[in-house]
Design an enzyme around this catalytic site. Sequence first.
Site, PDB file in Angstrom:
ATOM      1  N   GLY A  12      -9.310  -6.747  16.555  1.00  0.00           N
ATOM      2  CA  GLY A  12      -9.079  -6.104  17.847  1.00  0.00           C
ATOM      3  C   GLY A  12      -7.746  -6.534  18.432  1.00  0.00           C
ATOM      4  N   GLY A  13      -7.722  -6.779  19.735  1.00  0.00           N
ATOM      5  CA  GLY A  13      -6.481  -7.157  20.420  1.00  0.00           C
ATOM      6  C   GLY A  13      -5.885  -8.448  19.886  1.00  0.00           C
ATOM      7  N   GLN A  17      -7.447  -4.576  12.550  1.00  0.00           N
ATOM      8  CA  GLN A  17      -8.376  -3.774  13.352  1.00  0.00           C
ATOM      9  C   GLN A  17      -9.648  -4.561  13.671  1.00  0.00           C
ATOM     10  OE1 GLN A  17      -7.487  -0.902  14.523  1.00  0.00           O
ATOM     11  NE2 GLN A  17      -9.407  -0.350  15.534  1.00  0.00           N
ATOM     12  N   GLU A  26      11.708  -5.282  -4.412  1.00  0.00           N
ATOM     13  CA  GLU A  26      11.497  -5.291  -5.873  1.00  0.00           C
ATOM     14  C   GLU A  26      11.044  -3.930  -6.392  1.00  0.00           C
ATOM     15  OE1 GLU A  26      11.491  -8.218  -7.999  1.00  0.00           O
ATOM     16  OE2 GLU A  26      12.171  -9.585  -6.434  1.00  0.00           O
ATOM     17  N   THR A  76      10.669   0.091  -4.511  1.00  0.00           N
ATOM     18  CA  THR A  76       9.796   0.683  -3.487  1.00  0.00           C
ATOM     19  C   THR A  76       8.639   1.444  -4.142  1.00  0.00           C
ATOM     20  OG1 THR A  76      11.046   2.737  -3.413  1.00  0.00           O
ATOM     21  CG2 THR A  76      11.759   0.978  -1.911  1.00  0.00           C
ATOM     22  N   SER A  77       7.664   1.791  -3.321  1.00  0.00           N
ATOM     23  CA  SER A  77       6.520   2.553  -3.838  1.00  0.00           C
ATOM     24  C   SER A  77       6.964   3.890  -4.430  1.00  0.00           C
ATOM     25  CB  SER A  77       5.500   2.789  -2.715  1.00  0.00           C
ATOM     26  OG  SER A  77       4.949   1.567  -2.293  1.00  0.00           O
ATOM     27  N   GLU A  78       7.976   4.502  -3.808  1.00  0.00           N
ATOM     28  CA  GLU A  78       8.471   5.791  -4.333  1.00  0.00           C
ATOM     29  C   GLU A  78       9.073   5.598  -5.727  1.00  0.00           C
ATOM     30  OE1 GLU A  78       9.135   4.608  -1.266  1.00  0.00           O
ATOM     31  OE2 GLU A  78       7.941   6.002  -0.098  1.00  0.00           O
TER      32      GLU A  78
HETATM   33  C1  LIG Z   1      13.240  -8.933   3.423  1.00  0.00           C
HETATM   34  C2  LIG Z   1      13.756  -8.247   2.178  1.00  0.00           C
HETATM   35  C3  LIG Z   1      13.723  -8.941   0.989  1.00  0.00           C
HETATM   36  C4  LIG Z   1      14.200  -8.353  -0.177  1.00  0.00           C
HETATM   37  N1  LIG Z   1      14.138  -9.076  -1.313  1.00  0.00           N
HETATM   38  C5  LIG Z   1      14.557  -8.538  -2.453  1.00  0.00           C
HETATM   39  C6  LIG Z   1      14.481  -9.275  -3.661  1.00  0.00           C
HETATM   40  O1  LIG Z   1      14.042 -10.442  -3.684  1.00  0.00           O
HETATM   41  N2  LIG Z   1      14.901  -8.709  -4.804  1.00  0.00           N
HETATM   42  C7  LIG Z   1      15.368  -7.428  -4.810  1.00  0.00           C
HETATM   43  O2  LIG Z   1      15.705  -6.936  -5.878  1.00  0.00           O
HETATM   44  N3  LIG Z   1      15.471  -6.698  -3.670  1.00  0.00           N
HETATM   45  C8  LIG Z   1      15.084  -7.225  -2.498  1.00  0.00           C
HETATM   46  N4  LIG Z   1      15.191  -6.499  -1.338  1.00  0.00           N
HETATM   47  C9  LIG Z   1      15.848  -5.183  -1.387  1.00  0.00           C
HETATM   48  C10 LIG Z   1      14.797  -4.125  -1.576  1.00  0.00           C
HETATM   49  O3  LIG Z   1      14.394  -4.068  -2.927  1.00  0.00           O
HETATM   50  C11 LIG Z   1      15.454  -2.822  -1.154  1.00  0.00           C
HETATM   51  O4  LIG Z   1      15.350  -2.806   0.259  1.00  0.00           O
HETATM   52  C12 LIG Z   1      14.771  -1.646  -1.768  1.00  0.00           C
HETATM   53  O5  LIG Z   1      15.182  -1.540  -3.101  1.00  0.00           O
HETATM   54  C13 LIG Z   1      15.071  -0.352  -1.038  1.00  0.00           C
HETATM   55  O6  LIG Z   1      16.468  -0.139  -1.015  1.00  0.00           O
HETATM   56  P1  LIG Z   1      17.187   0.243   0.364  1.00  0.00           P
HETATM   57  O7  LIG Z   1      16.722  -0.706   1.409  1.00  0.00           O
HETATM   58  O8  LIG Z   1      18.638   0.393   0.079  1.00  0.00           O
HETATM   59  O9  LIG Z   1      16.567   1.663   0.728  1.00  0.00           O
HETATM   60  P2  LIG Z   1      17.016   3.063   0.203  1.00  0.00           P
HETATM   61  O10 LIG Z   1      17.366   3.009  -1.247  1.00  0.00           O
HETATM   62  O11 LIG Z   1      17.999   3.628   1.169  1.00  0.00           O
HETATM   63  O12 LIG Z   1      15.623   3.865   0.324  1.00  0.00           O
HETATM   64  C14 LIG Z   1      15.075   4.245   1.592  1.00  0.00           C
HETATM   65  C15 LIG Z   1      13.765   4.951   1.335  1.00  0.00           C
HETATM   66  O13 LIG Z   1      13.985   6.125   0.553  1.00  0.00           O
HETATM   67  C16 LIG Z   1      13.216   6.079  -0.625  1.00  0.00           C
HETATM   68  N5  LIG Z   1      13.981   6.661  -1.739  1.00  0.00           N
HETATM   69  C17 LIG Z   1      15.217   6.307  -2.146  1.00  0.00           C
HETATM   70  N6  LIG Z   1      15.589   7.036  -3.219  1.00  0.00           N
HETATM   71  C18 LIG Z   1      14.552   7.860  -3.479  1.00  0.00           C
HETATM   72  C19 LIG Z   1      14.323   8.850  -4.462  1.00  0.00           C
HETATM   73  N7  LIG Z   1      15.256   9.151  -5.404  1.00  0.00           N
HETATM   74  N8  LIG Z   1      13.158   9.496  -4.447  1.00  0.00           N
HETATM   75  C20 LIG Z   1      12.197   9.208  -3.506  1.00  0.00           C
HETATM   76  N9  LIG Z   1      12.367   8.287  -2.549  1.00  0.00           N
HETATM   77  C21 LIG Z   1      13.524   7.628  -2.536  1.00  0.00           C
HETATM   78  C22 LIG Z   1      12.933   4.612  -0.869  1.00  0.00           C
HETATM   79  O14 LIG Z   1      11.737   4.443  -1.652  1.00  0.00           O
HETATM   80  C23 LIG Z   1      12.780   4.095   0.544  1.00  0.00           C
HETATM   81  O15 LIG Z   1      11.471   4.314   1.008  1.00  0.00           O
HETATM   82  C24 LIG Z   1      14.707  -7.033  -0.155  1.00  0.00           C
HETATM   83  C25 LIG Z   1      14.714  -6.304   1.050  1.00  0.00           C
HETATM   84  C26 LIG Z   1      14.252  -6.904   2.200  1.00  0.00           C
HETATM   85  C27 LIG Z   1      14.273  -6.117   3.493  1.00  0.00           C
END
Ligand SMILES: Cc1cc2nc3c(=O)[nH]c(=O)nc-3n(C[C@H](O)[C@H](O)[C@H](O)COP(=O)(O)OP(=O)(O)OC[C@H]3O[C@@H](n4cnc5c(N)ncnc54)[C@H](O)[C@@H]3O)c2cc1C
Length: 92
Positions: free
Chosen positions: A50-51, A47, A74, A76-78
């Site tokens: 800007g552009g 932000q 590694e 997700t936040s959830e």
């Molecule tokens: C560029 C890239 C690099 C990566 N590198 C690594 C790595 O080095 N090592 C590694 O271990 N993994 C790696 N990953 C995999 C990554 O950890 C997974 O993408 C991640 O665990 C999410 O799994 P998913 O993509 O199958 O999403 P999903 O499991 O389908 O989840 C989709 C969304 O739903 C949410 N969700 C799922 N289940 C629940 C629940 N029970 N309650 C609440 N929310 C939920 C998730 O938080 C997410 O926001 C990588 C992925 C990418 C894209």
Amino acid sequence: MKAHTARLAWRDAASRLVAGEPFKKEAALAKLYSSTVAVDNAREATQVHGGYGFMNEYPVARMWRDSKILEIGEGTSEVQRMLIARELGLVG
Ligand SMILES: Cc1cc2nc3c(=O)[nH]c(=O)nc-3n(C[C@H](O)[C@H](O)[C@H](O)COP(=O)(O)OP(=O)(O)OC[C@H]3O[C@@H](n4cnc5c(N)ncnc54)[C@H](O)[C@@H]3O)c2cc1C
């Protein structure tokens, strides 16, 4: 300020690991907080630019895009929130 606090969070988790103490909650907290503020800071930096912040020629555009994976890879936040809630005894 947020980056500094994020460093304190992971140092706390790391020091617990080195001391042989439980660190699951602190590690999840550090990962969740650090990735959240990485996205926040990258968005604010974009932000400020800007552009120009939206153009691929500028590193800040890449930083905003790349920071997002920190909230997904590694654990997700959830998932981090679920881990923390479990460690606090809020869910089974
Ligand atoms: C560029 C890239 C690099 C990566 N590198 C690594 C790595 O080095 N090592 C590694 O271990 N993994 C790696 N990953 C995999 C990554 O950890 C997974 O993408 C991640 O665990 C999410 O799994 P998913 O993509 O199958 O999403 P999903 O499991 O389908 O989840 C989709 C969304 O739903 C949410 N969700 C799922 N289940 C629940 C629940 N029970 N309650 C609440 N929310 C939920 C998730 O938080 C997410 O926001 C990588 C992925 C990418 C894209």
